[in-house]
Write a protein that holds these residues in place. Structure first.
Motif, PDB file in Angstrom:
ATOM      1  N   VAL A 627       0.667  -1.138   0.079  1.00  0.00           N
ATOM      2  CA  VAL A 627       0.106  -0.052  -0.001  1.00  0.00           C
ATOM      3  C   VAL A 627       0.851   1.088   0.194  1.00  0.00           C
ATOM      4  O   VAL A 627       1.924   1.433   0.682  1.00  0.00           O
ATOM      5  N   PHE A 628       0.458   2.291  -0.806  1.00  0.00           N
ATOM      6  CA  PHE A 628       0.808   3.665  -0.762  1.00  0.00           C
ATOM      7  C   PHE A 628      -0.189   4.434  -0.271  1.00  0.00           C
ATOM      8  O   PHE A 628      -1.224   4.309  -0.644  1.00  0.00           O
ATOM      9  N   PHE A 629       0.045   5.709   0.701  1.00  0.00           N
ATOM     10  CA  PHE A 629      -0.911   6.398   1.175  1.00  0.00           C
ATOM     11  C   PHE A 629      -0.842   7.803   0.610  1.00  0.00           C
ATOM     12  O   PHE A 629       0.409   8.196   0.598  1.00  0.00           O
ATOM     13  N   VAL A 630      -1.845   8.504   0.205  1.00  0.00           N
ATOM     14  CA  VAL A 630      -1.771   9.846  -0.467  1.00  0.00           C
ATOM     15  C   VAL A 630      -2.851  10.348   0.214  1.00  0.00           C
ATOM     16  O   VAL A 630      -3.723  10.166   1.182  1.00  0.00           O
ATOM     17  N   ASN A 631      -3.130  11.711  -0.496  1.00  0.00           N
ATOM     18  CA  ASN A 631      -4.332  12.323   0.150  1.00  0.00           C
ATOM     19  C   ASN A 631      -5.755  12.617  -0.660  1.00  0.00           C
ATOM     20  O   ASN A 631      -6.468  13.167  -0.014  1.00  0.00           O
ATOM     21  N   SER A 632      -5.576  12.174  -1.712  1.00  0.00           N
ATOM     22  CA  SER A 632      -6.749  12.335  -2.738  1.00  0.00           C
ATOM     23  C   SER A 632      -6.800  11.316  -3.860  1.00  0.00           C
ATOM     24  O   SER A 632      -5.893  10.574  -4.079  1.00  0.00           O
ATOM     25  N   GLY A 633      -7.869  11.442  -4.364  1.00  0.00           N
ATOM     26  CA  GLY A 633      -8.299  10.345  -5.713  1.00  0.00           C
ATOM     27  C   GLY A 633      -7.031  10.883  -6.804  1.00  0.00           C
ATOM     28  O   GLY A 633      -6.728  10.197  -7.569  1.00  0.00           O
TER      29      GLY A 633
END
Length: 954
Positions: A627-633
């Motif tokens: 998994v990579f985590f980001v802030n938006s679609g």
């Protein structure tokens, strides 16, 4: 049949001519040398026929046989007035006398019913606003514009017949009503009309001598304006000059306004756009503003009594009998609010100076002020948290809680919008503003009420059904019982317990805030900031748009509801961002707790990011484990593309056409929706390629033929590879979201994914909108297609409104990203983000929201599908679960998109308490993506309101 001008009071009964159709056709042939067929049309007092030359498709005009009581001079005046308006206001289409080979088709006929005047007036194409369908604010405004245009055009006109006396002349309305009441058999009707007439007459009498007069049409109504065919067209023609007279000029707009009142959901408030439009072009004087609403009431009374008399005279007059219900509705709505209140509302709308509210200039009436707590019932009050505003007893519960906490007295201020106790689903604006202050005492208390103060203000107090008299000895108020204290102007209109926020300007001169009379200072804000939208537009970039031209100010959400600052609650049917429901208490609690512990960037070691990554990966097939985590679609799609480029060493990406994926460089590059960017197809970088949108409803291949999309897409991929553009990835939504939740043809992704992998590329699934249980039957959209992508991009639902996105892939693909450098997102996967993500997963699972999406979504889809057979505008229903789209078309064969209709339907739904927006390249699909906690009752309310719009108009 006389040269004398008509005087209604000498001839009050006007049965219409009833010339047989065959005789009328024969006379047309003999007198006008016209070979034509006639078709009977309705009329109140004349006889009308549609005239069509034999062999012609389009009508020539309307044969109007005038009532024999009208003289030739009066008929000439009607035609002269029409000519004047046409000449002085060329944009208006106005009917004129048809010219034949031997001159104007007009003259007297000798008939079996005596000598009658007949003329053929030119046919004006278009449709009227006849009926009681809904009129939009812009349509109402247009009626005011037309009324003003006619008034201005005739302002200087004169004619020797202008002094005739008609029953429709509002100068004579009270006398007409008095005469007609003598023969009205229904006692209830007599009572209603008599009471209304007395009040209107009393309000009108002081200004009658100040009202200017002129020649006017005095019948610019919904029945007498025409609009061209086509969507969202506005009337541009005025017909029927039969009521031309010299009368009070303000009567022009009064008649127009009255015709608005019988339409769906109309009230005095919905007529304001017409009045404002008239005033902007032909300014109203102070006296005319005072006279306007009394004249509307009198017009309604005349219509009711005249229509009922005409039906008694002529049982076969379907035109008159068909109008009875709507004429009574005009009167009923005209008297629904006190005349003085409506007049004050009109004055405020037009910018006239308003009288100030009554002010208390006597001693306070509360025996003490210490220990008094002001109850905040507004939308943003903490007392409304977690749905505490629901229920009729919400205010009472809040007051008792404050007393339990030690308050000596609790005061709810007057004239401030209250969310506490507001209804959740209402098709009209609810009355959320209390007119009286409310008081609860912890102990029995004596309350002394003075009489009328020197300023003319007075207090009225009551509890339950008992009114506390100022003349009686000071009563002892029981403990913990609600007392309402109203500050009003002595001699003013009766005041209801609550009013709507939109009515506040009308009631302002008659009601004050009794809090001041109680001796309490209220720190609470009063009303919304009227300039907030202007301030937003002045500081926020214009391309960062907002919903609706005049949006409500939303400051609270709860489950599937949104509430504005005026206490109006809307059903949110579009907000997939708040996936588990607005203001979920578990998310609020998790945010609060974690923010007190730690929030930092994801490079630190803490448990939440690991736990959340594990939980997220558990929802996916085993091979998708990293998994990579980001802030938006947008960031998620951007990162997914970069992963594919890094893993394959290639630069070309293939995406489905007509889709939207985000606003970052890479996600925008693969977005080809012309709704979001009209130049999308012409401005793609050379590394982006597209395959045809696999839309089985309106695409090139439809129905069963949609199976052809997959092999054609596969061939497109192979052709690109053969041409030196072997794709790094194929990217698409797993349900075609931008088009309104369109399901891809069965097997589409299986074939396309297999082909791109055979060519050495990767499959990217954009699950930003559809993932996380929204489909009901599947947690992820790709599961419906029976495939496993190489990379999944997701956002929106996983944060339930918190900025959180993720990309999930295989370990070997993730590791290849190091060839591009390192990856870092400061708040993607932060302690706070991770805790929110974990809580969202818990809520979805423990509250059964995926199952709710399946059950309620299936019920909602069935109800929407039932609309297809009942309403031609409804083309089809797309989607699954709570990811649906309702597509509107003008033609079921050509599938011409109903773009303008869809926008108007969304605006109309807002008035009915439903938040909805259009989507799709043609903006003709309702975007139905509510919070996953949507109840079946709310789903039914949405469909009920939608059907109401489809039945009554938009």
């Amino acid at each position: 049949m006389t040269d004398a001008l008509f005087d209604y009071f000498s001839c009050s009964e006007l049965p219409t001519p009833t010339l047989p159709l065959a005789e009328a056709e024969q006379l047309v042939r003999s007198r006008f040398a016209l070979n034509a067929t006639l078709q009977a049309l309705g009329s109140q007092q004349d006889q009308n026929f549609l005239v069509r030359r034999v062999g012609d498709a389009e009508p020539l005009g309307v044969l109007k046989i005038s009532n024999p009581v009208f003289s030739e001079l009066e008929i000439e005046m009607q035609d002269a007035a029409a000519e004047t308006v046409a000449r002085r206001h060329p944009p208006l289409r106005i009917p004129r006398i048809v010219e034949g080979a031997s001159g104007a088709m007009s003259g007297w006929w000798e008939t079996t019913q005596g000598r009658l005047h007949a003329r053929i007036i030119s046919f004006v194409s278009g449709s009227t606003l006849t009926g009681s369908g809904y009129l939009s604010p812009r349509m109402v405004e247009r009626l005011g514009e037309l009324s003003a245009a006619v008034s201005i055009a005739l302002a200087e006109a004169e004619h020797p017949a202008s002094g005739r006396v008609l029953q429709w002349d509002l100068r004579h309305a009270e006398r007409v009503i008095s005469d007609l009441l003598q023969t009205e058999p229904d006692e209830a009707i007599r009572e209603i009309v008599s009471r209304a007439t007395a009040r209107a007459g009393a309000a009108l009498e002081p200004v009658t001598e100040q009202l200017p007069r002129q020649l006017g049409h005095f019948d610019v109504t919904d029945d007498n304006v025409l609009r061209p065919s086509g969507p969202a067209t506005l009337p541009d023609a005025v017909i029927d000059f039969g009521d031309v007279i010299d009368s009070w000029a303000v009567g022009e707009i009064a008649v127009t306004v009255s015709s608005v009142l019988h339409h769906a959901d109309a009230s005095y408030l919905t007529t304001l756009p017409a009045i404002a439009a008239f005033h902007a072009r032909r300014p109203l004087s102070e006296a005319e503003v005072t006279a306007l609403w009394p004249l509307v009431v009198l017009r309604g009374a005349v219509l009711v009594l005249s229509g009922r008399q005409q039906v008694r005279l002529d049982d076969d007059n379907d035109y008159a009998s068909g109008a009875l219900d709507r004429e009574f509705e005009i009167l009923r709505r005209a008297i629904a609010a006190p005349i003085e209140v409506v007049t004050a509302q009109i004055r405020a709308a037009l910018g006239f100076a308003a009288a100030g509210p009554p002010e208390w200039d006597a001693a306070p009436v509360l025996p003490f002020t210490d220990g008094v707590v002001v109850l905040d019932a507004a939308t943003q009050s903490p007392l409304a948290d977690e749905g505490a505003w629901l229920g009729d007893d919400a205010v009472e519960r809040a007051a008792q809680q404050l007393l339990d906490r030690g308050a000596r007295a609790v005061v709810l201020p007057a004239l401030r919008p209250a969310l506490l106790g507001a209804p959740a689903r209402t098709p009209s604006e609810p009355a959320t503003i209390p007119t009286a202050a409310s008081v609860w005492f912890a102990e029995p208390t004596t309350l002394r009420l003075p009489g009328v103060t020197t300023s003319g203000a007075t207090l009225v107090a009551r509890h339950a059904d008992a009114v506390l008299s100022v003349d009686a000895p000071a009563p002892e108020i029981p403990a913990r019982v609600r007392i309402r204290v109203l500050l009003t102007r002595a001699g003013g209109p009766p005041v209801p317990d609550t009013i709507r926020a939109s009515e506040l300007a009308g009631w302002a001169p008659f009601i004050g805030d009794a809090t001041s009379a109680l001796g309490i200072h209220s720190p609470l804000a009063n009303g919304a900031d009227d300039r907030l939208l202007d301030r937003r537009e002045a500081v926020v970039a214009g391309v960062q748009e907002h919903y609706y031209a005049s949006p409500p100010r939303i400051e609270r959400g709860w489950r599937e509801y949104l509430a504005d600052v005026e206490g109006r609650v809307y059903l949110d049917m579009v907000n997939n961002v708040a996936s588990v429901g607005h203001a979920h208490p578990r998310i609020a609690e998790a945010l609060t707790r974690q923010s007190r512990l730690l929030n930092t960037n994801s490079r630190f070691q803490y448990a939440a990011i690991t736990r959340y990554g594990e939980r997220l990966a558990e929802t996916l097939p085993d091979e998708l484990d990293t998994v990579f985590f980001v802030n938006s679609g947008s960031e998620a799609v951007d990162l997914a593309i970069r992963l594919a480029l890094a893993a394959t060493g290639r630069r070309d990406v293939v995406a489905m056409a007509e889709a939207y994926h985000g606003w970052t460089y890479a996600s925008d590059a693969v977005s080809t929706s012309i709704a979001d960017n009209p130049d999308a197809l012409q401005t793609r970088p050379d590394w982006v390629h597209t395959v045809e949108a696999a839309n089985a409803y309106r695409g090139r291949h439809r129905g069963p033929d949609a199976a052809a999309y997959a092999p054609e897409a596969a061939e497109r991929l192979r052709a690109l590879a053969a041409g030196g553009h072997a794709p790094a990835a194929f990217l698409s939504e797993t349900f075609y979201g931008n088009a309104g939740g369109v399901q891809l043809p069965d097997g589409y992704l299986r074939e396309v994914y297999a082909t791109v992998r055979d060519l050495g590329g990767l499959a990217i699934a954009d699950e930003v909108q559809v993932g996380f249980g929204r489909l009901g039957s599947w947690f992820w959209g790709f599961q419906q297609q029976g495939v496993v992508p190489d990379i999944v991009a997701v956002a929106k639902s996983i944060g339930a409104g918190f900025p959180l996105g993720a990309v999930i892939t295989r370990r070997e693909i993730a590791d290849r990203y190091r060839t591009q450098g390192y990856f870092f997102s400061s708040t993607g996967g932060s302690p706070l983000s991770s805790v929110v993500g974990l809580t969202v997963l818990d809520v979805i699972q423990e509250e059964g929201l995926q199952e709710n999406a399946r059950v309620v979504g299936a019920h909602l889809k069935r109800r929407l599908e039932a609309l297809v057979s009942r309403h031609p505008l409804v083309g089809t229903v797309h989607g699954q679960g709570l990811y649906l789209g309702l597509e509107f078309v003008r033609d079921s064969t050509t599938l011409e998109p109903a773009r303008e209709e869809t926008a108007a339907i969304c605006d109309r739904l807002l008035e009915l308490g439903v938040i909805m927006q259009p989507t799709g390249d043609h903006q003709n699909v309702l975007k139905i993506k509510p919070p996953l906690c949507l109840s079946q009752d709310s789903a039914d309310y949405f469909v009920d309101m939608l059907e109401r719009v489809l039945e009554t108009g938009w």
